[in-house]
Design a protein around this motif. Sequence first.
Motif, mmCIF file in Angstrom:
data_model
loop_
_atom_site.group_PDB
_atom_site.id
_atom_site.type_symbol
_atom_site.label_atom_id
_atom_site.label_comp_id
_atom_site.label_asym_id
_atom_site.label_seq_id
_atom_site.Cartn_x
_atom_site.Cartn_y
_atom_site.Cartn_z
ATOM 1 N N ASN A 362 0.670 -1.645 0.191
ATOM 2 C CA ASN A 362 -0.090 -0.329 -0.152
ATOM 3 C C ASN A 362 0.444 1.217 0.029
ATOM 4 O OD1 ASN A 362 -2.418 -1.445 0.469
ATOM 5 N ND2 ASN A 362 -2.250 -1.773 2.619
ATOM 6 N N ASN A 363 1.993 0.956 0.326
ATOM 7 C CA ASN A 363 2.927 2.465 -0.117
ATOM 8 C C ASN A 363 3.478 2.871 -1.733
ATOM 9 O OD1 ASN A 363 5.066 3.914 0.005
ATOM 10 N ND2 ASN A 363 6.098 2.933 1.122
ATOM 11 N N SER A 364 2.905 4.256 -2.055
ATOM 12 C CA SER A 364 2.825 4.555 -3.073
ATOM 13 C C SER A 364 4.533 4.181 -3.608
ATOM 14 C CB SER A 364 2.478 6.200 -3.218
ATOM 15 O OG SER A 364 2.567 6.815 -2.481
ATOM 16 N N SER A 365 5.401 5.067 -2.653
ATOM 17 C CA SER A 365 6.255 4.781 -3.412
ATOM 18 C C SER A 365 7.242 2.912 -4.122
ATOM 19 C CB SER A 365 7.483 5.795 -2.315
ATOM 20 O OG SER A 365 7.110 4.764 -1.132
ATOM 21 N N VAL A 366 6.596 2.417 -3.763
ATOM 22 C CA VAL A 366 7.525 1.377 -3.750
ATOM 23 C C VAL A 366 6.156 0.476 -4.975
ATOM 24 C CG1 VAL A 366 6.557 -1.448 -3.081
ATOM 25 C CG2 VAL A 366 7.638 0.109 -1.366
ATOM 26 N N THR A 367 8.024 0.179 -6.056
ATOM 27 C CA THR A 367 7.120 -0.075 -7.501
ATOM 28 C C THR A 367 7.244 -1.911 -7.716
ATOM 29 O OG1 THR A 367 8.366 1.409 -7.844
ATOM 30 C CG2 THR A 367 8.022 -0.606 -9.630
ATOM 31 N N LEU A 368 8.476 -2.468 -6.588
ATOM 32 C CA LEU A 368 8.589 -4.084 -7.178
ATOM 33 C C LEU A 368 8.384 -4.957 -5.377
ATOM 34 C CD1 LEU A 368 9.664 -5.965 -9.445
ATOM 35 C CD2 LEU A 368 11.876 -5.034 -7.882
ATOM 36 N N ILE A 369 7.517 -5.665 -5.818
ATOM 37 C CA ILE A 369 6.802 -6.552 -5.226
ATOM 38 C C ILE A 369 7.771 -8.091 -4.523
ATOM 39 C CG2 ILE A 369 5.657 -7.545 -3.369
ATOM 40 C CD1 ILE A 369 5.871 -5.166 -2.086
ATOM 41 N N GLU A 370 8.296 -8.695 -4.425
ATOM 42 C CA GLU A 370 9.153 -10.194 -4.656
ATOM 43 C C GLU A 370 8.086 -10.922 -3.623
ATOM 44 O OE1 GLU A 370 11.285 -12.865 -2.202
ATOM 45 O OE2 GLU A 370 13.106 -11.226 -3.324
ATOM 46 N N SER A 371 7.457 -11.865 -3.962
ATOM 47 C CA SER A 371 5.851 -12.848 -3.234
ATOM 48 C C SER A 371 6.004 -13.937 -4.046
ATOM 49 C CB SER A 371 4.673 -12.363 -3.678
ATOM 50 O OG SER A 371 3.672 -13.086 -3.256
ATOM 51 N N PRO A 372 5.907 -15.128 -2.408
ATOM 52 C CA PRO A 372 5.494 -16.838 -2.963
ATOM 53 C C PRO A 372 5.168 -16.797 -4.141
ATOM 54 C CG PRO A 372 6.264 -16.038 -0.721
ATOM 55 C CD PRO A 372 6.036 -14.542 -1.297
ATOM 56 N N PHE A 373 4.956 -17.721 -5.224
ATOM 57 C CA PHE A 373 4.066 -17.747 -6.194
ATOM 58 C C PHE A 373 3.361 -17.540 -5.495
ATOM 59 C CE2 PHE A 373 2.132 -19.664 -9.447
ATOM 60 C CZ PHE A 373 1.856 -19.004 -10.869
ATOM 61 N N PRO A 374 1.222 -17.857 -6.128
ATOM 62 C CA PRO A 374 0.322 -17.475 -5.026
ATOM 63 C C PRO A 374 0.267 -19.242 -4.851
ATOM 64 C CG PRO A 374 0.230 -16.321 -6.782
ATOM 65 C CD PRO A 374 1.465 -16.394 -6.907
ATOM 66 N N GLY A 375 -0.628 -19.378 -3.922
ATOM 67 C CA GLY A 375 -0.983 -21.502 -3.445
ATOM 68 C C GLY A 375 0.672 -21.710 -2.869
ATOM 69 N N THR A 376 1.722 -20.575 -2.793
ATOM 70 C CA THR A 376 2.961 -21.793 -2.717
ATOM 71 C C THR A 376 3.640 -20.995 -1.102
ATOM 72 O OG1 THR A 376 4.948 -20.516 -3.646
ATOM 73 C CG2 THR A 376 3.740 -22.265 -4.621
#
Length: 589
Positions: A362-376
Motif C-alpha cells: 500500500n506504499n505508493s513509493s514501492v514499485t517491486l514486490i517479491e512474493s511466494p508464487f500464489p498458493g505456495t
Amino acid sequence: MIYLTGESCVLLIVYCFIKLMKYSYSLVRGLSSTQIAIIVAIIVIVIVIGAIAGIMLTRKPTPTVITTTITTTTTTTTPVTTTTTTTGPIVFYTWWATEGKVGLNHLVKAFEKATGLQMQPYIVPGAGGVNAKYAIIALIEAGKPPAGFQTHFGPEMISYVEAAPNGVNSFVNITPIAQQIGLFNNAVYEVLQAGAYNGTLLSMPLSVSRGSLLFVNVKLLREYNLPFPYNFSTLVYDTVQLAEHGIHPWMVPGGDGGWDQFNLWEDIFLSLAGPQLYNEMIYGTINLNNATVQKLINETNYWFLNFTSYDYPGWQSMTWTQGLTLLVQGKVAFQANGNWLTGYAYDFLNTTAYPPLPQYINNSSVTLIESPFPGTQNYYALVVNSMGIPVGPQEQQAIILAKFWASYQGQMAWAKWVGVSFYKNATDFYNTPAQWYDYEQLINDSSHPQDFVYQLSDGGVFDDVFAQIDSGLLTLQEVGPAGLSAWNSTLYSAMHEEEQEWLAAAKLGLGYMGFPGHPFANYYPPWVTDPAAYGLKQTTKEYSGNANSLLPAILIIIGSMMITDTLIRKYYNQGILKFIKKTYYIKDR
C-alpha cells in the motif's frame, strides 16, 4: 579403555560357565560364594550385550557420515590459510554474469585480502547455467576440470559425478570440510540435506536462493485498483483484468532457452499439487498414469498456456534481465522466477524489492514486490548454489576458497548481494527487505521439513533432463495447445530418465538426497525403502555417528567392566582377567 568385541563377549560367557562347572554343586549346601560371583559376572555381561544391542538397534541414524565428534564452532569462523606450492590463480567456472558477478567482485576482494591467494572467475553466461553446465561437464569428461566450479545442490551435482572419469573419486568429499568449519551445527539442516547424497556432501554450499517467486509491479495493481494475488484465483483474475485494460500482464522470456518457461510451469504445479508430488518429480518417481496426477498435470498445462498467452510481444528473444526491466518500467505486471531478480533489480535497475506485506503493497513509493508464487506461501523452494572441487593439483587452494566462502565472514561479503545465508543465526546484513524476509522464512520453515522442495529448474533434475524439459516447455509455449501431446510425451520421457539416473546414482551409494534416517523433505525414493524391487542392495548407510551418540553404550561397558573386575578380584583371582584378555581379544587402549 577396555572394550570387548561381540565375539569376545560370547567367549567370555562360555569361559565363565566352564569355570563354574569346575566347582561341585550341592542341593543341600547351595552355591558357593565363588560360584555366585561368577554367575553375577555372567549376568552383568549378558545385560551389557543386550543393552548395547538395544542402543544400536533403536538409535536414530546421525545426520553425517563422519564418525568423529562434530566440533562446535561459531559463525565467525576465520578460514585457515595454508601454504601450497601450486602457482596461479584459483580458476572458478561460473554462470554468474549479472547480479552474481557483482557479488563475486565483493567476494574476490574479501577472499584475497584474507588469504593472500588469487581467485579468477571464468564466466560462461546463461540463465540457470544452461551453457556453463555443459562446458564444465566437457572439461570434466576430458580430464581437465577447473580448480572449482559453480553447481547446484540437488541431483545436478551427480550429473558431474556420472560424467567424471573416476566417478565420485574425481571430486573432493566436502562432508569433513563442512563439519570442520561448523556447518553441521550452524547451518539450516534442510539446506545441507539438499546437497547430501546418502550422507555425502560433494559440493560446498555458498548461498541460498529462493525459487517459486512471483515478481509484481504493485504500482500497476494500485493504478487499476486490483487486489494483490496472494492466491491462485486472484492471480487469474488480475491477469484478465489487466489484459482488458490493455496491459500485457506477463513476462515469460524465451531467450534463456526455456528456463523461464520451466520456472513458471513448476511454480504452477507446486501451487496446485503441493510439495509431495513436486519432490517425487525430483526422483522421477511421480506416477504420471495416476488419474489424480494426470488431472494436476493437465491443469498445470492449461494455466501455463493461459498465462503465456498474455506474454509480452517479442518474448521469444528476451532474457530474464530484459523481462525484469520491462516489469520495473511498468510495461508488464508479473514475472515468475527466483530471488536473483531481487539482486539484479537492486544492482542494475536501482530498484529495491520488498516482501508482500501490507505496509509495502500500500506504499505508493514501492514499485517491486517479491512474493511466494500464489498458493505456495507455506512451502520453501530451495535453490542452493554451491562449489564443486575436482581432485587435482589445485584442490588444496580450492578447499581454502570453499571454506572462506562458506564461513560467516565469507557470507557477509557474498550473500549480501546474492540470495541469503544458510547460517541459522545470521543478522540482517542484506541490501533489500525482501532478502531478509526470505531469510526469516527459511529459518521459520526449518521446523517443517516436509514443506521444503528443491526447485526443479535450478538443480532439481539431472542436467540432460533439465535440457529436455527446457526445450519441451519452450516449444509448448511457441506452438500452443497443439503442442500438448508432444510436451506430455517429453515429460514422460524426462521423468523416466530422471529415475534411471537416480538408480545409477544408487549403485554408487548416492541414491537419495539427505542423510541416513533424515531424507530431504522426509521423502525416501522407493529404491531406498525397497532396494530389492529395483535389483539393488541396501543403499542406506548406517553410520556410527559422533561420540555423543555412543555415550550410553560406552558408560555401560565401563561400568560393567568395573563390576566384573571387582567380583573376580574378590572371589577368584586377577589371573583370570589376564587370561581372558590374552585369549579372547580384550584390548587395552
